[in-house]
Design an enzyme around this catalytic site. Structure first.
Site, PDB file in Angstrom:
ATOM      1  N   GLY A 145       0.836  -1.198   0.000  1.00  0.00           N
ATOM      2  CA  GLY A 145       0.000   0.000   0.000  1.00  0.00           C
ATOM      3  C   GLY A 145       0.864   1.239   0.000  1.00  0.00           C
TER       4      GLY A 145
ATOM      5  N   PRO B 148       2.842   4.829   1.081  1.00  0.00           N
ATOM      6  CG  PRO B 148       4.611   6.090   0.258  1.00  0.00           C
ATOM      7  CD  PRO B 148       3.223   5.643  -0.074  1.00  0.00           C
TER       8      PRO B 148
ATOM      9  N   GLY C 278       1.116   2.507   7.812  1.00  0.00           N
ATOM     10  CA  GLY C 278       1.344   1.682   9.002  1.00  0.00           C
ATOM     11  C   GLY C 278       1.621   0.214   8.732  1.00  0.00           C
TER      12      GLY C 278
ATOM     13  CB  THR D   6       6.953  -0.948   9.273  1.00  0.00           C
ATOM     14  OG1 THR D   6       7.323  -0.817   7.891  1.00  0.00           O
ATOM     15  CG2 THR D   6       8.122  -1.525  10.034  1.00  0.00           C
TER      16      THR D   6
ATOM     17  CB  SER E  53     -11.092   5.789 -14.160  1.00  0.00           C
ATOM     18  OG  SER E  53     -10.184   6.763 -13.746  1.00  0.00           O
TER      19      SER E  53
ATOM     20  CE  LYS F 295     -11.285   6.181  -9.835  1.00  0.00           C
ATOM     21  NZ  LYS F 295     -11.514   5.315 -10.999  1.00  0.00           N
TER      22      LYS F 295
END
Length: 428
Positions: A5, A7, A10, A12, A329, A372
């Protein structure tokens, strides 16, 4: 397990929490920039400065055969003339092989099957397919504005109060002010920048406390602007439907969802060329060409005079030219914008859309639906046109986020045009 995902969401920290909940030792090994296979497998003892690989070094450091082992930034591994570390990781992560992991320095097999490996990555595209196949993928998506506000109130503010030696009665950031900071000073998927902004506010308050200066305990907008400087970001707002050819689209970015406007206009010309501006990527350029080709092929059904097509050149523009834009899109948005320009039909008020098209007019599903929808809600959109195949994505979203929105599911571009364009004519 591979947690992937954007940066700051969470990944780590989640690995650390898993280790704590299982009551197992925690090891973190950063793979960012790793380019030497010997870092994983170890060096042969014949070399000067030979040492075991970092896998075995960390196992020794943990003094446990079954720790939770975090492989941080697995997507940043590089290959060079010294070998490919990602290939060496295949043996580490494959349960069929890692019961006998061979380290070149130790020269004996070691059982890694009891170790819980958790990899983290920002982008799956740079991870080799065989390595990806060894991992269970879990997406850690970006946070919504509501989630960020809750994280700030429950965790970030108490944590920073303790770090700055402040008491609760000396600093108060209300929920509206938290939303103001998120909206005007951060643009990210995670909460790292938000944490920095809250820290910035605390530092200023801590200084006031230290020198005995009077200040507002409950921060106001003016206080936030004084402490953090001028507003850095402004969200896009719905601009109305007074002109033909301006349609609201929905886009996914790595910092969440955004609304974007697609504008098209006609100008008399001997050749019916199409001009595209707004820093568009290849996929969006192709969507515009597809849209134009579909309109030419179905001009009669759309009540477009053939002379209009032959005697006008088309200009399609997506505002904010400095920002690169790409993705599949915007297909149905492009078609709606162009049909609106050619027919001067008014676009339905407070309507946004997302979906790709094929040359025969079929509407295809797209990703990033949750982000979105939240962007549309923030901008005051009430109706969203979306592909029928995306219905399952809508059903997964909590009802609280969908309040006040009406969804119109479509399978063909003609359904989009029938709903989004009204009979009323407007100026171009």
């Amino acid at each position: 397990i591979c947690l992937y995902g954007p940066p700051g969401v969470g990944k780590t920290s989640l690995g650390k929490s898993i280790a704590a909940s299982l009551n197992r030792k925690y090891i973190r090994m950063s793979l960012g920039g790793l380019h030497d296979e010997a870092e994983i497998r170890g060096h042969r003892r014949t070399y000067i400065g030979a040492m075991p690989g970092r896998i075995m070094q960390n196992i020794k450091k943990a003094e446990s055969a079954n720790p939770v082992f975090i492989l941080d930034e697995i997507d940043k591994v590089n290959a060079d003339y010294k070998g490919d570390p990602s290939s060496a990781l295949l043996e580490v992560l494959d349960p069929e092989q890692n019961f006998a992991f061979h380290d070149n320095y130790l020269d004996i097999d070691f059982d890694l099957s009891k170790v819980l490996f958790i990899a983290t990555a920002n982008n799956l595209n740079s991870i080799p397919r065989p390595l990806l196949d060894r991992m269970e993928l879990i997406e850690v998506s970006g946070y919504t504005q509501e989630e960020k506000a809750e994280i700030a109130q429950r965790y970030l503010v108490p944590k920073e109060l303790e770090n700055h030696g402040l008491k609760e009665e000396q600093f108060s950031l209300t929920k509206p002010m938290t939303n103001f900071v998120i909206d005007k000073y951060t643009r990210e998927s995670g909460v790292r920048e938000l944490d920095r902004k809250i820290t910035g506010l605390m530092r200023k308050v801590a200084k006031n406390v230290a020198i005995g200066e009077k200040y507002n305990v409950e921060l106001t907008e003016d206080d936030v602007k004084k402490y953090l400087g001028p507003i850095r970001y402004s969200r896009d707002k719905y601009e109305g439907n007074e002109y033909a050819g301006v349609v609201t689209g929905l886009a996914w970015t790595r910092v969440g969802g955004e609304i974007l406007f697609i504008e098209s206009s006609l100008s008399p010309s001997k050749n019916s060329a199409i001009t595209l501006t707004g820093n568009l990527g290849d996929v969006m350029k192709e969507s515009a060409i597809l849209a134009m080709q579909y309109i030419k092929a179905h001009a009669k059904e759309l009540n477009i005079d053939q002379k209009m097509l032959d005697e006008n050149s088309v200009h399609v523009h997506v505002p904010e030219g400095a920002t690169p834009k790409d993705g599949p899109s915007a297909g149905i948005t492009m078609v709606t914008s162009l049909v609106s320009s050619f027919t001067c039909r008014k676009v339905r008020k407070n309507t946004a859309m997302t979906g790709e098209i094929t040359l025969r007019g079929k509407v295809l599903p797209v990703g990033g639906i949750k982000e979105k929808i939240l962007a549309a809600k923030r901008a005051g959109i009430t109706d969203i046109v979306i592909c029928e195949e995306n219905r399952k994505d809508i059903e997964e979203i909590k009802a609280v986020y969908l309040k006040g929105l009406k969804f119109h599911y479509v399978t063909d571009i003609m359904e989009v045009i029938d709903f989004a364009l009204m009979k009323e004519k407007v100026k171009q």
